[in-house]
Design a protein around this motif. Structure first.
Motif, PDB file in Angstrom:
ATOM      1  N   SER A   1       5.134  44.896  45.930  1.00 50.31           N
ATOM      2  CA  SER A   1       3.811  45.436  46.067  1.00 50.31           C
ATOM      3  C   SER A   1       2.776  44.894  46.713  1.00 50.31           C
ATOM      4  N   ASP A   2       3.020  43.582  47.003  1.00 46.80           N
ATOM      5  CA  ASP A   2       1.843  42.655  47.796  1.00 46.80           C
ATOM      6  C   ASP A   2       2.832  41.124  47.926  1.00 46.80           C
ATOM      7  N   GLU A   3       2.111  40.582  48.967  1.00 48.25           N
ATOM      8  CA  GLU A   3       2.553  39.121  49.043  1.00 48.25           C
ATOM      9  C   GLU A   3       1.699  38.247  49.731  1.00 48.25           C
ATOM     10  N   ARG A   4       1.736  37.145  49.455  1.00 47.44           N
ATOM     11  CA  ARG A   4       0.763  36.134  49.847  1.00 47.44           C
ATOM     12  C   ARG A   4       1.486  35.824  51.526  1.00 47.44           C
ATOM     13  N   TRP A   5       0.366  35.706  52.432  1.00 53.65           N
ATOM     14  CA  TRP A   5       1.144  35.349  53.809  1.00 53.65           C
ATOM     15  C   TRP A   5       1.541  33.964  54.000  1.00 53.65           C
ATOM     16  N   VAL A   6       2.553  33.593  53.273  1.00 55.61           N
ATOM     17  CA  VAL A   6       3.227  32.065  53.086  1.00 55.61           C
ATOM     18  C   VAL A   6       4.686  32.213  53.316  1.00 55.61           C
ATOM     19  N   PRO A   7       5.002  31.112  53.926  1.00 54.69           N
ATOM     20  CA  PRO A   7       6.546  31.141  53.868  1.00 54.69           C
ATOM     21  C   PRO A   7       7.350  31.251  52.524  1.00 54.69           C
ATOM     22  N   GLU A   8       8.482  31.739  52.830  1.00 49.96           N
ATOM     23  CA  GLU A   8       9.241  31.975  51.616  1.00 49.96           C
ATOM     24  C   GLU A   8       9.675  30.941  50.620  1.00 49.96           C
ATOM     25  N   THR A   9       9.573  29.531  51.525  1.00 45.22           N
ATOM     26  CA  THR A   9       9.771  28.511  50.756  1.00 45.22           C
ATOM     27  C   THR A   9       8.786  28.065  49.796  1.00 45.22           C
ATOM     28  N   SER A  10       7.440  28.706  49.959  1.00 44.41           N
ATOM     29  CA  SER A  10       6.388  27.934  49.321  1.00 44.41           C
ATOM     30  C   SER A  10       6.286  28.415  47.995  1.00 44.41           C
ATOM     31  N   ASP A  11       5.941  27.735  46.900  1.00 40.04           N
ATOM     32  CA  ASP A  11       5.884  28.257  45.627  1.00 40.04           C
ATOM     33  C   ASP A  11       4.746  29.203  45.336  1.00 40.04           C
ATOM     34  N   ARG A  12       3.947  29.551  46.275  1.00 43.69           N
ATOM     35  CA  ARG A  12       3.030  30.737  46.280  1.00 43.69           C
ATOM     36  C   ARG A  12       3.638  32.095  46.719  1.00 43.69           C
ATOM     37  N   SER A  13       4.941  32.165  47.167  1.00 47.38           N
ATOM     38  CA  SER A  13       5.657  33.158  47.679  1.00 47.38           C
ATOM     39  C   SER A  13       6.114  34.006  46.531  1.00 47.38           C
ATOM     40  N   ASN A  14       5.657  35.223  46.496  1.00 49.49           N
ATOM     41  CA  ASN A  14       6.303  36.089  45.670  1.00 49.49           C
ATOM     42  C   ASN A  14       7.985  36.545  45.901  1.00 49.49           C
ATOM     43  N   THR A  15       8.084  36.408  47.162  1.00 52.77           N
ATOM     44  CA  THR A  15       9.401  36.584  47.715  1.00 52.77           C
ATOM     45  C   THR A  15      10.463  35.641  46.891  1.00 52.77           C
ATOM     46  N   LYS A  16      10.021  34.439  46.888  1.00 53.61           N
ATOM     47  CA  LYS A  16      10.855  33.403  46.328  1.00 53.61           C
ATOM     48  C   LYS A  16      11.149  33.573  44.768  1.00 53.61           C
ATOM     49  N   LEU A  17      10.226  34.060  44.075  1.00 52.32           N
ATOM     50  CA  LEU A  17      10.577  34.640  42.704  1.00 52.32           C
ATOM     51  C   LEU A  17      11.363  35.966  42.414  1.00 52.32           C
ATOM     52  N   LEU A  18      11.352  36.847  43.835  1.00 52.55           N
ATOM     53  CA  LEU A  18      12.363  37.798  43.604  1.00 52.55           C
ATOM     54  C   LEU A  18      13.880  37.167  43.833  1.00 52.55           C
TER      55      LEU A  18
ATOM     56  N   ALA B   1       9.553  48.967  44.207  1.00 49.34           N
ATOM     57  CA  ALA B   1       8.469  48.015  44.503  1.00 49.34           C
ATOM     58  C   ALA B   1       8.184  47.372  43.334  1.00 49.34           C
ATOM     59  N   VAL B   2       7.952  46.188  43.410  1.00 49.79           N
ATOM     60  CA  VAL B   2       7.633  45.374  42.269  1.00 49.79           C
ATOM     61  C   VAL B   2       6.798  44.167  42.616  1.00 49.79           C
ATOM     62  N   PRO B   3       5.783  43.764  41.709  1.00 48.27           N
ATOM     63  CA  PRO B   3       4.960  42.607  42.006  1.00 48.27           C
ATOM     64  C   PRO B   3       5.444  41.317  41.879  1.00 48.27           C
ATOM     65  N   GLY B   4       4.624  40.300  42.179  1.00 48.92           N
ATOM     66  CA  GLY B   4       5.151  38.870  41.788  1.00 48.92           C
ATOM     67  C   GLY B   4       4.226  38.561  40.732  1.00 48.92           C
ATOM     68  N   GLY B   5       4.140  37.115  40.466  1.00 52.64           N
ATOM     69  CA  GLY B   5       3.268  36.718  39.224  1.00 52.64           C
ATOM     70  C   GLY B   5       4.440  36.438  38.104  1.00 52.64           C
ATOM     71  N   THR B   6       3.814  35.849  37.112  1.00 50.43           N
ATOM     72  CA  THR B   6       4.682  35.448  36.065  1.00 50.43           C
ATOM     73  C   THR B   6       5.129  36.496  35.021  1.00 50.43           C
ATOM     74  N   THR B   7       4.135  37.473  34.763  1.00 50.89           N
ATOM     75  CA  THR B   7       4.551  38.492  33.974  1.00 50.89           C
ATOM     76  C   THR B   7       5.663  39.315  33.989  1.00 50.89           C
TER      77      THR B   7
END
Length: 225
Positions: free
Chosen positions: A66-83, A37-43
């Protein structure tokens, strides 16, 4: 808490990726699967860039946030997109991703589906977390709406969080899941985060959610912000 200080960010990210890979290998020696389990964000991005190239039996590894914003994966706010861009590539492309966002209008509607499927991936084998200057971790923000429910011993694995430092609805691994991880690492950078870590000492979890995991965590810090 075990505290490790590094001379620079590059050294820290390399050492942290090596520790995570070693922890996963250790778990896979005695278990059919392991959950990371991992975080999003830049770090954590540089950690992902290294970790995805590690030779590991990734087909036996489940990856979740570890957590996610309730936004679609295509959003720049999505942690899933980063992963998907920085961790679930290369060698790690063989890993199984466990998503949280369901496409439902609100997390309260969608989480029943998530919590039904996530049980097979618990407990978390290796947990990587960040920490904000407000002493939040995952999306467990101090005094946020939903924090008390997420910290409850009987909380579902993934819980909705609103308010606090969250600018949109979020979901987070709950207190029981975070506390039960087999290996926990916290990565922070800069003087502000070091001060926040020091200030968390002695505070209630509701005011400093990072205290939920610190007793059993290894904290990785560099002064290079």
């Amino acid at each position: 808490m075990k505290f490790l200080e590094y001379a620079d960010e590059e050294l820290m990210m390399m050492a942290l990726a090596d520790r995570i890979a070693g922890d996963l290998e250790e778990v896979l020696l005695t278990h059919d699967t392991a959950t990371l389990a991992v975080p999003g964000g830049t770090t954590p991005g540089p950690v992902f860039d290294i970790l995805c190239g590690v030779k590991l039996d990734w087909s036996r590894v489940r990856v979740m946030l570890s957590d996610e914003r309730w936004v679609p994966e295509t959003s720049d706010r999505s942690n899933t997109k980063l992963l998907r861009e920085r961790l679930l590539v290369g060698q790690a492309a063989a890993a199984q991703f466990v998503p949280f966002f369901t496409g439902d209008e609100t997390p309260e509607v969608g989480l029943a589906k998530v919590n039904y499927t996530i049980e097979a991936s618990l407990p978390v084998s290796v947990l990587l977390l960040g920490m904000g200057a407000d002493m939040h971790t995952a999306s467990l923000f101090p005094h946020a709406d939903g924090l008390d429910a997420a910290l409850d011993d009987n909380a579902a694995p993934v819980m909705p969080i609103r308010g606090g430092g969250a600018t949109e609805p979020r979901v987070s691994l709950s207190g029981p899941v975070l506390k039960s991880a087999l290996h926990t690492h916290v990565v922070i950078k800069g003087a502000e985060k070091r001060t926040a870590l020091d200030n968390a000492a002695g505070k209630l979890i509701e005011a400093a959610p990072i205290n939920l995991v610190l007793n059993d965590a290894t904290v990785h810090w560099t002064g290079a912000a």
